[in-house]
Design a protein around this motif. Structure first.
Motif, PDB file in Angstrom:
ATOM      1  N   LYS A   1      23.505  55.275   1.415  1.00 13.19           N
ATOM      2  CA  LYS A   1      24.351  55.299   0.223  1.00 13.19           C
ATOM      3  C   LYS A   1      23.534  55.258  -1.072  1.00 13.19           C
ATOM      4  O   LYS A   1      24.082  55.032  -2.144  1.00 13.19           O
ATOM      5  CB  LYS A   1      25.331  54.127   0.250  1.00 13.19           C
ATOM      6  N   LEU A   2      22.248  55.511  -0.969  1.00 15.96           N
ATOM      7  CA  LEU A   2      21.390  55.402  -2.149  1.00 15.96           C
ATOM      8  C   LEU A   2      21.631  56.503  -3.176  1.00 15.96           C
ATOM      9  O   LEU A   2      21.566  56.266  -4.379  1.00 15.96           O
ATOM     10  CB  LEU A   2      19.917  55.430  -1.720  1.00 15.96           C
ATOM     11  N   GLY A   3      21.872  57.742  -2.701  1.00 16.42           N
ATOM     12  CA  GLY A   3      21.983  58.853  -3.645  1.00 16.42           C
ATOM     13  C   GLY A   3      20.640  59.088  -4.316  1.00 16.42           C
ATOM     14  O   GLY A   3      19.584  58.820  -3.733  1.00 16.42           O
TER      15      GLY A   3
ATOM     16  N   SER B   1      13.132  57.370   0.351  1.00 17.01           N
ATOM     17  CA  SER B   1      11.857  57.061  -0.298  1.00 17.01           C
ATOM     18  C   SER B   1      12.109  56.393  -1.645  1.00 17.01           C
ATOM     19  O   SER B   1      13.253  56.265  -2.099  1.00 17.01           O
ATOM     20  CB  SER B   1      11.046  58.343  -0.496  1.00 17.01           C
ATOM     21  N   LEU B   2      11.031  55.970  -2.269  1.00 16.82           N
ATOM     22  CA  LEU B   2      11.103  55.423  -3.623  1.00 16.82           C
ATOM     23  C   LEU B   2      10.653  56.511  -4.587  1.00 16.82           C
ATOM     24  O   LEU B   2       9.474  56.880  -4.625  1.00 16.82           O
ATOM     25  CB  LEU B   2      10.199  54.188  -3.753  1.00 16.82           C
ATOM     26  N   TYR B   3      11.590  57.062  -5.346  1.00 18.09           N
ATOM     27  CA  TYR B   3      11.260  58.108  -6.312  1.00 18.09           C
ATOM     28  C   TYR B   3      10.614  57.473  -7.533  1.00 18.09           C
ATOM     29  O   TYR B   3      11.080  56.438  -8.039  1.00 18.09           O
ATOM     30  CB  TYR B   3      12.506  58.886  -6.717  1.00 18.09           C
ATOM     31  N   ILE B   4       9.559  58.106  -8.039  1.00 15.82           N
ATOM     32  CA  ILE B   4       8.775  57.574  -9.155  1.00 15.82           C
ATOM     33  C   ILE B   4       8.778  58.581 -10.299  1.00 15.82           C
ATOM     34  O   ILE B   4       8.462  59.746 -10.101  1.00 15.82           O
ATOM     35  CB  ILE B   4       7.330  57.287  -8.708  1.00 15.82           C
ATOM     36  N   ARG B   5       9.149  58.124 -11.474  1.00 16.29           N
ATOM     37  CA  ARG B   5       9.253  59.013 -12.644  1.00 16.29           C
ATOM     38  C   ARG B   5       8.327  58.530 -13.771  1.00 16.29           C
ATOM     39  O   ARG B   5       8.708  57.661 -14.563  1.00 16.29           O
ATOM     40  CB  ARG B   5      10.706  59.058 -13.118  1.00 16.29           C
ATOM     41  N   PRO B   6       7.110  59.065 -13.879  1.00 22.36           N
ATOM     42  CA  PRO B   6       6.303  58.848 -15.080  1.00 22.36           C
ATOM     43  C   PRO B   6       6.798  59.797 -16.182  1.00 22.36           C
ATOM     44  O   PRO B   6       7.105  60.963 -15.907  1.00 22.36           O
ATOM     45  CB  PRO B   6       4.884  59.227 -14.640  1.00 22.36           C
TER      46      PRO B   6
ATOM     47  N   PHE C   1       5.914  55.730 -19.869  1.00 29.17           N
ATOM     48  CA  PHE C   1       6.624  54.846 -18.947  1.00 29.17           C
ATOM     49  C   PHE C   1       6.428  55.308 -17.504  1.00 29.17           C
ATOM     50  O   PHE C   1       6.161  56.486 -17.243  1.00 29.17           O
ATOM     51  CB  PHE C   1       8.137  54.882 -19.202  1.00 29.17           C
ATOM     52  N   ILE C   2       6.603  54.377 -16.589  1.00 30.44           N
ATOM     53  CA  ILE C   2       6.831  54.711 -15.185  1.00 30.44           C
ATOM     54  C   ILE C   2       8.015  53.879 -14.729  1.00 30.44           C
ATOM     55  O   ILE C   2       7.985  52.644 -14.822  1.00 30.44           O
ATOM     56  CB  ILE C   2       5.619  54.406 -14.285  1.00 30.44           C
ATOM     57  N   ILE C   3       9.063  54.546 -14.266  1.00 34.52           N
ATOM     58  CA  ILE C   3      10.213  53.859 -13.695  1.00 34.52           C
ATOM     59  C   ILE C   3      10.387  54.335 -12.258  1.00 34.52           C
ATOM     60  O   ILE C   3       9.887  55.395 -11.876  1.00 34.52           O
ATOM     61  CB  ILE C   3      11.505  54.090 -14.513  1.00 34.52           C
ATOM     62  N   MET C   4      11.108  53.552 -11.444  1.00 37.86           N
ATOM     63  CA  MET C   4      11.210  53.869 -10.019  1.00 37.86           C
ATOM     64  C   MET C   4      12.637  53.665  -9.522  1.00 37.86           C
ATOM     65  O   MET C   4      13.332  52.750  -9.967  1.00 37.86           O
ATOM     66  CB  MET C   4      10.234  53.006  -9.217  1.00 37.86           C
ATOM     67  N   SER C   5      13.032  54.517  -8.577  1.00 39.26           N
ATOM     68  CA  SER C   5      14.412  54.509  -8.095  1.00 39.26           C
ATOM     69  C   SER C   5      14.455  54.790  -6.593  1.00 39.26           C
ATOM     70  O   SER C   5      14.018  55.856  -6.157  1.00 39.26           O
ATOM     71  CB  SER C   5      15.219  55.582  -8.840  1.00 39.26           C
ATOM     72  N   PRO C   6      14.946  53.849  -5.782  1.00 40.80           N
ATOM     73  CA  PRO C   6      15.093  54.129  -4.350  1.00 40.80           C
ATOM     74  C   PRO C   6      16.108  55.248  -4.140  1.00 40.80           C
ATOM     75  O   PRO C   6      17.194  55.233  -4.730  1.00 40.80           O
ATOM     76  CB  PRO C   6      15.579  52.798  -3.766  1.00 40.80           C
ATOM     77  N   SER C   7      15.745  56.221  -3.322  1.00 38.11           N
ATOM     78  CA  SER C   7      16.578  57.413  -3.160  1.00 38.11           C
ATOM     79  C   SER C   7      16.788  57.731  -1.689  1.00 38.11           C
ATOM     80  O   SER C   7      15.887  57.540  -0.863  1.00 38.11           O
ATOM     81  CB  SER C   7      15.923  58.612  -3.861  1.00 38.11           C
ATOM     82  N   GLY C   8      17.967  58.245  -1.377  1.00 36.96           N
ATOM     83  CA  GLY C   8      18.308  58.579   0.001  1.00 36.96           C
ATOM     84  C   GLY C   8      17.630  59.854   0.462  1.00 36.96           C
ATOM     85  O   GLY C   8      16.972  60.558  -0.312  1.00 36.96           O
ATOM     86  N   ALA C   9      17.798  60.155   1.732  1.00 43.68           N
ATOM     87  CA  ALA C   9      17.224  61.368   2.310  1.00 43.68           C
ATOM     88  C   ALA C   9      17.836  62.597   1.657  1.00 43.68           C
ATOM     89  O   ALA C   9      19.045  62.659   1.428  1.00 43.68           O
ATOM     90  CB  ALA C   9      17.456  61.395   3.814  1.00 43.68           C
ATOM     91  N   TYR C  10      17.019  63.589   1.342  1.00 42.29           N
ATOM     92  CA  TYR C  10      17.500  64.822   0.714  1.00 42.29           C
ATOM     93  C   TYR C  10      18.433  65.565   1.654  1.00 42.29           C
ATOM     94  O   TYR C  10      19.459  66.093   1.250  1.00 42.29           O
ATOM     95  CB  TYR C  10      16.302  65.706   0.345  1.00 42.29           C
ATOM     96  N   TYR C  11      18.070  65.598   2.941  1.00 44.52           N
ATOM     97  CA  TYR C  11      18.903  66.251   3.958  1.00 44.52           C
ATOM     98  C   TYR C  11      19.542  65.165   4.822  1.00 44.52           C
ATOM     99  O   TYR C  11      18.991  64.741   5.827  1.00 44.52           O
ATOM    100  CB  TYR C  11      18.065  67.179   4.846  1.00 44.52           C
TER     101      TYR C  11
END
Length: 359
Positions: A20-22, A133-138, A158-168
Motif C-alpha cells: 500500500k506504499l504507492g 524500495s526506498l526512493y531517494i530524491r536529491p 536537499f535529499i529527501i526519501m520516500s518508501p515506495s511500492g513495487a512498480y509492477y
C-alpha cells in the motif's frame, strides 16, 4: 566540509504494508540540506528532521525554474543489507545538470557520504518486500529573493526519501506507448540531456493526449524532422532489431540514464550486439513489417526495465512480441534487479552497501 546530524524527537509511524506504499507521498523521518552563496560556497550541511522549508514567494526557482533533481533508490536484501545502486553516477549527472542550468556544482564524494549517513539513519524505512524500495530524491533550487531574470546568488540542496511500492505489483507487464508526432520534447542545444523540471512540465500535454487514447506513455521523436527516435516519457528506449539491440545515441536531446548505461553494460558483458546510433522511426516500422522487430523496452530508475507490448505510430498499431515479455527484456530485468536486491553476484562493482539490519 562536514555535516551535523539532528535526530528527530518525534519519529513517525512507519508503514507496515508494503503493498500500500504507492509512490512519493510518504516520507522518512529525516532529510539532508545544505546552502550555497557567493561568499561561502556550500556550507551549513546537516541531516535534520523532515520538515517544510520557508521559501520567499520571490525565490528565483518559482519564477524562472532554476532547479535540478535526481532519482535513485536504496534496497534491502534478503539478509538485511541496505544498499545503493551506483549513487556516484547520479551525483555526477546532477553536476552536468547544474552546469547547464547555471547552478553551483556539488562534491560527488561528499554527497555520497552524506547520502549513506542519511540512509543509515532511516534504514528501517527501507521496505522488506522484494520489488519495493526506498526512493531517494536529491534536488537543488535557486532561492534568491529577486524577480530579475538572471542566475541566482543563493541555492539550497536537499535529499529527501520516500518508501515506495513495487512498480509492477502484478508482475512484469508490457506497456502501451504512443509515438508523438506533433509536440516536441527537446532540441540540440536545449536541456533535454539534463534533469530539470521544465522538461517534464513541457511534456505533460503530450502525455495527456496519449492517455486519452489509452496509452501509458509517449515516445518522443526529434524536434526538427519528427522522425528520429528520442526517449519514452521518463525512460530511455531500446529496440531489438533482428539480432541487434539498438538505442538512440546521446546527442544532447536525451537524458543519459543510469539504468540505460547499466543495461548497455550488462548486454555487452553477456555478448549481445549493441549499437547506439540515430534511429529513424520508419526503420522501426519497416522492421515490424518484416518481422524483425523482436522486442522494445524502456529503461529507468522506477521500472528498471519496462517491456513495450504495443507501439502506435500515426494509424499503425504495432504489437510487439505478441504483447508478451521478450527474452532480452526479461534477462535485463532479472539481472539488474537481482544485483540491486542482492539476489545475484554484482560483477560490475555497482552496489554500495550502507548498513545491515537485524530482522
Amino acid at each position: 566540509m562536514e555535516f551535523t546530524v539532528e535526530k528527530t524527537k518525534t519519529p513517525k509511524a512507519r508503514p507496515t504494508d508494503d503493498s500500500k506504499l504507492g509512490f512519493g507521498h510518504i516520507f522518512t523521518d529525516h532529510m539532508f540540506m545544505m546552502d550555497w552563496d557567493q561568499e561561502n560556497g556550500w556550507h551549513d550541511a546537516k541531516i535534520l528532521p523532515f520538515q517544510d522549508v520557508p521559501l520567499s514567494p520571490a525565490a528565483n526557482c518559482l519564477h524562472y525554474s532554476q532547479e535540478v533533481f535526481e532519482g535513485l533508490k536504496a534496497y534491502r536484501t534478503a539478509d538485511g543489507v541496505v544498499q545503493l545502486f551506483r549513487p556516484e553516477e547520479n551525483f555526477k549527472r546532477m553536476n552536468t545538470s547544474c552546469d547547464r542550468i547555471c547552478m553551483p556544482k556539488i562534491d560527488v564524494d561528499f554527497c555520497v557520504k552524506a547520502l549513506k549517513a542519511l540512509v543509515e539513519l532511516d534504514a528501517e524505512w527501507v521496505p522488506k518486500t522484494y520489488g519495493a524500495s526506498l526512493y531517494i530524491r536529491p534536488f537543488m533550487i535557486a532561492t534568491e529573493r529577486n524577480l530579475g531574470a538572471h542566475t541566482s546568488t543563493d541555492y539550497k540542496f536537499f535529499i529527501i526519501m520516500s518508501p515506495s511500492g513495487a512498480y509492477y505489483e502484478g508482475g512484469l507487464a508490457p506497456v502501451k506507448i504512443y509515438v508523438e508526432t506533433n509536440f516536441v520534447r527537446a532540441v540540440r542545444g536545449g536541456t533535454g540531456h539534463v534533469k530539470t523540471g521544465g522538461n517534464y512540465a513541457a511534456s505533460m500535454k503530450a502525455q495527456e493526449v496519449a492517455e486519452e487514447q489509452g496509452y501509458s506513455q509517449v515516445l518522443w521523436l526529434d524536434a526538427i524532422h519528427h522522425r528520429y527516435v528520442g526517449e519514452v516519457g521518463a525512460m530511455n528506449v531500446m529496440f531489438v532489431l533482428g539480432d541487434e539491440v539498438v538505442t538512440p545515441e546521446l546527442d544532447g536531446t536525451i537524458l543519459p540514464g543510469i539504468t540505460r548505461k547499466s543495461a548497455l553494460e550488462v548486454l555487452r558483458h553477456k555478448g549481445y550486439k549493441v549499437t547506439e546510433r540515430q534511429l529513424d522511426i520508419e526503420e522501426v516500422v519497416e522492421a515490424y513489417k518484416n518481422g524483425q522487430l523482436k522486442e522494445a523496452f524502456g529503461t529507468g530508475t522506477a521500472a528498471v526495465i519496462s517491456p513495450i507490448g504495443e507501439l502506435k505510430y500515426k494509424d499503425l498499431v504495432m504489437r510487439i512480441h505478441d504483447e508478451k515479455i521478450g527474452p532480452i527484456s526479461q534477462m535485463l530485468y532479472d539481472t539488474m534487479t537481482g544485483i540491486q536486491w542482492g539476489k545475484i553476484e554484482d560483477p560490475f562493482g555497482w552496489v554500495v552497501p550502507v548498513c545491515k539490519l537485524d530482522d
